[in-house]
Write an enzyme that holds these catalytic residues in place. Sequence first.
Site, PDB file in Angstrom:
ATOM      1  N   LYS A   1      -0.380   7.449 -22.850  1.00  0.00           N
ATOM      2  CA  LYS A   1      -0.328   7.140 -21.427  1.00  0.00           C
ATOM      3  C   LYS A   1       1.106   6.772 -21.041  1.00  0.00           C
ATOM      4  O   LYS A   1       1.785   6.060 -21.771  1.00  0.00           O
ATOM      5  CB  LYS A   1      -1.293   5.994 -21.131  1.00  0.00           C
ATOM      6  CG  LYS A   1      -1.451   5.625 -19.668  1.00  0.00           C
ATOM      7  CD  LYS A   1      -2.518   4.538 -19.552  1.00  0.00           C
ATOM      8  CE  LYS A   1      -2.636   3.981 -18.157  1.00  0.00           C
ATOM      9  NZ  LYS A   1      -3.662   2.909 -18.085  1.00  0.00           N
TER      10      LYS A   1
ATOM     11  N   SER B   1      -9.156  -0.106 -16.829  1.00  0.00           N
ATOM     12  CA  SER B   1      -8.410   1.150 -16.783  1.00  0.00           C
ATOM     13  C   SER B   1      -8.675   2.128 -17.923  1.00  0.00           C
ATOM     14  O   SER B   1      -8.228   3.269 -17.862  1.00  0.00           O
ATOM     15  CB  SER B   1      -6.901   0.863 -16.723  1.00  0.00           C
ATOM     16  OG  SER B   1      -6.580   0.262 -15.499  1.00  0.00           O
TER      17      SER B   1
ATOM     18  N   SER C   1      -6.758   3.301 -14.595  1.00  0.00           N
ATOM     19  CA  SER C   1      -5.462   3.937 -14.475  1.00  0.00           C
ATOM     20  C   SER C   1      -5.211   4.995 -15.553  1.00  0.00           C
ATOM     21  O   SER C   1      -4.234   5.740 -15.450  1.00  0.00           O
ATOM     22  CB  SER C   1      -4.359   2.876 -14.504  1.00  0.00           C
ATOM     23  OG  SER C   1      -4.319   2.182 -15.728  1.00  0.00           O
TER      24      SER C   1
END
Length: 471
Positions: A82, A181, A157
């Site tokens: 990520k 997330s 996220s």
Amino acid sequence: MRHVHAFGDDALGQSDALGVAAAIAAGEISATEAVDAALERIDRVNPQINAIAIDDRERARKRAADDDFGGGVFAGVPSVIKNNTLMAGIPTTHGSAAVPVLVATANEPFTDQLLATGLNIVGASTLPAFGLTATTEFVDRDPTRNPWDTDYSSGASSGGSAALVASGALPIAHGNDGGGSIRIPAAACGLVGLKPSRDRVVASPEGKAMPIDLISNGVISRSVRDTAHFLSDAEKFCPAPGLPPVGLVEGPSERRLRIAMLTEPLTGQLLDDDTQAGLTATAELLESLGHRTEFIPVPVDRAYVTQFTDYWAMLAFSLDRFGKRMIDKGFDRSKLDPFTRGLSRMYLRRMWRTPSVIRGLKQSTVRFQETFARFDAVLSPTLAHTTPKIGYLDPAGDFDEIFDRLTRYVAFTPANNTSGAPGISLPLAQTSQGLPLGMHFTTDLGDERTLLELAYELEAAQPFARINDAG
């Protein structure tokens, strides 16, 4: 429905990460064939889902050719990191134009733990600006879309990671979770998303600097066993101080559990019909397997919603005012998106409450953990309503309206972040339109084993829907 997936008859086939790793270890495919198949799949789906932030394919190809993975359980399996986590050689831009595009010169500590599992990182996945919202949408670029239906959000996220795994482009991907997330995009995209206990994996630099560390790193996967093997390998790399070891969980337990059931979000609204139906069906499945379920009230005070959102807004304020110090001297606060600026302004109005907010969150943790004196686990929906369409949580929209929508949507997951307890989202339901719906389970701090054993049992009893079976 506008499905997008890349499953096919190539080196990756239908396999999860453990299956791909086993094929590589047995010589049935090579790591080069695995990474080439993944890159071809990414090229096929990414124009529709927009889930890659940084492409790093040439280094991934070289690692595959050199067999440079060590002895991890996922040796040679292609994946992504990520794009809020430092990995040497990749620019870490946090999903925001305010962050300068500078190549990281070193790994952060968790990255070494992730790489020790043997994953071959082909690039970085998208996230919304600083991971501050629950949809991977932007003001200056195309959104990341849900491969189950590209009109819908992929969650956030870790939305890019989830979209890549759900579409079949990759078998597993990195995510992290500061308010849901990992679990939110797993729910939106029909995947397994485990937020580990606080300190189960190496703490992030951002988390260590917080008064209450909200952030846990982990993975998003298509199978329970992939998540269980990740946690086991991560534990071998760095055992968690002060927590009972998890070890390798390989299947369900014979123990029958007492499971508390939450049906009312912290924000007080009713669940929508599809979410309520999914929760009821999950409770019935648990009862049919011999577990006991019991309704309980929300185990934290109603003030928790305001306390958490104040704390969350403090993070945006810190970036707004101190981004040059926190991230890089090239940080340009004039390029912050409207939602981040709105959160920062909100915190400025409420800043005087910060000491009581932190005390309140710690008191809520005590009350939340008292639940586990009577129950082995807690069941709720992962989210308070079904996955919204792109635009519903638009970061350029009216701040007050978007903020209200967001707090009503993300009403179950944050308690795990402030308490540090583990939580897992499992794709056990679907909406009336055929989109995934996640069901969320929580156990006491350090008890990932119970979560994984239960997840294995539910996966076997009701196999998770696959995007390539849906059309």
